[in-house]
Design a protein around this motif. Structure first.
Motif, short mmCIF file in Angstrom:
data_model
loop_
_atom_site.label_atom_id
_atom_site.label_comp_id
_atom_site.label_asym_id
_atom_site.label_seq_id
_atom_site.Cartn_x
_atom_site.Cartn_y
_atom_site.Cartn_z
N PHE A 54 0.83 -1.20 0.00
CA PHE A 54 0.00 0.00 0.00
C PHE A 54 0.86 1.25 0.00
O PHE A 54 0.58 2.21 -0.72
N GLU A 55 1.92 1.26 0.79
CA GLU A 55 2.82 2.42 0.83
C GLU A 55 3.45 2.67 -0.54
O GLU A 55 3.59 3.81 -0.96
N ALA A 56 3.84 1.58 -1.21
CA ALA A 56 4.43 1.73 -2.55
C ALA A 56 3.41 2.33 -3.52
O ALA A 56 3.75 3.22 -4.31
N LEU A 57 2.17 1.89 -3.44
CA LEU A 57 1.12 2.42 -4.31
C LEU A 57 0.83 3.89 -3.98
O LEU A 57 0.73 4.73 -4.87
N LYS A 58 0.75 4.20 -2.71
CA LYS A 58 0.49 5.58 -2.27
C LYS A 58 1.61 6.51 -2.73
O LYS A 58 1.35 7.61 -3.23
N THR A 59 2.85 6.06 -2.59
CA THR A 59 3.99 6.87 -3.02
C THR A 59 3.96 7.08 -4.53
O THR A 59 4.22 8.18 -5.02
N CYS A 60 3.63 6.03 -5.26
CA CYS A 60 3.56 6.15 -6.72
C CYS A 60 2.49 7.17 -7.13
O CYS A 60 2.73 8.01 -7.99
N PHE A 61 1.30 7.09 -6.52
CA PHE A 61 0.24 8.05 -6.83
C PHE A 61 0.69 9.47 -6.52
O PHE A 61 0.47 10.39 -7.31
N ALA A 62 1.32 9.66 -5.38
CA ALA A 62 1.76 11.00 -5.00
C ALA A 62 2.79 11.53 -6.00
O ALA A 62 2.71 12.69 -6.42
N ASN A 63 3.73 10.69 -6.38
CA ASN A 63 4.75 11.12 -7.36
C ASN A 63 4.14 11.40 -8.72
O ASN A 63 4.51 12.38 -9.38
N ALA A 64 3.20 10.58 -9.14
CA ALA A 64 2.54 10.80 -10.44
C ALA A 64 1.75 12.10 -10.40
O ALA A 64 1.75 12.86 -11.38
N ALA A 65 1.08 12.38 -9.29
CA ALA A 65 0.29 13.61 -9.18
C ALA A 65 1.20 14.84 -9.19
O ALA A 65 0.84 15.86 -9.78
N LYS A 66 2.36 14.72 -8.60
CA LYS A 66 3.31 15.85 -8.57
C LYS A 66 3.85 16.17 -9.95
O LYS A 66 4.18 17.30 -10.26
N LYS A 67 3.95 15.14 -10.80
CA LYS A 67 4.47 15.34 -12.15
C LYS A 67 3.52 16.16 -13.01
O LYS A 67 3.91 16.66 -14.04
N GLY A 68 2.26 16.25 -12.59
CA GLY A 68 1.30 17.04 -13.35
C GLY A 68 0.87 16.34 -14.62
O GLY A 68 1.06 16.85 -15.71
N VAL A 69 0.29 15.19 -14.50
CA VAL A 69 -0.19 14.42 -15.64
C VAL A 69 -1.18 15.26 -16.43
O VAL A 69 -2.07 15.86 -15.86
N LYS A 70 -1.00 15.29 -17.71
CA LYS A 70 -1.91 16.06 -18.58
C LYS A 70 -2.74 15.11 -19.40
O LYS A 70 -2.35 14.12 -19.85
#
Length: 70
Positions: A54-70
Motif C-alpha cells: 500500500f505504501e508503494a502504491l500511495k507513493t507512486c500516486f503522490a509522485n505521479a500527481a506531482k508530475k502534473g499528468v496532462k
C-alpha cells in the motif's frame, strides 16, 4: 472559499485518476495480489497485512500527481 471552486478541484482530481492509475499499474497489481492472497477463504483483511504494498502504491500516486499528468 466558494463551493463551486471546491467541486471543480475535486472533479479535476477524479478525472486524473485513470491516468495516475495507469502510471502505477505495477504497484496497484502488487497491492491487489497481496489483498487477494490474504483474504482467501472469506477471511477479513486485517490492518497492516499489505502495508508495504500500500505504501508503494500511495507513493507512486503522490509522485505521479506531482508530475502534473496532462
Amino acid at each position: 472559499m466558494s463551493g463551486s471552486n471546491v467541486w471543480s478541484r475535486s472533479r479535476e482530481r477524479i478525472r486524473r485518476f485513470p491516468e495516475l492509475f495507469a502510471q502505477c499499474a505495477g504497484e496497484a497489481a502488487a497491492y491487489g495480489k497481496c489483498v487477494s492472497a490474504t483474504t482467501t477463504s472469506r477471511q477479513e483483511l486485517r490492518k497492516d497485512l499489505c502495508a508495504k504494498e500500500f505504501e508503494a502504491l500511495k507513493t507512486c500516486f503522490a509522485n505521479a500527481a506531482k508530475k502534473g499528468v496532462k
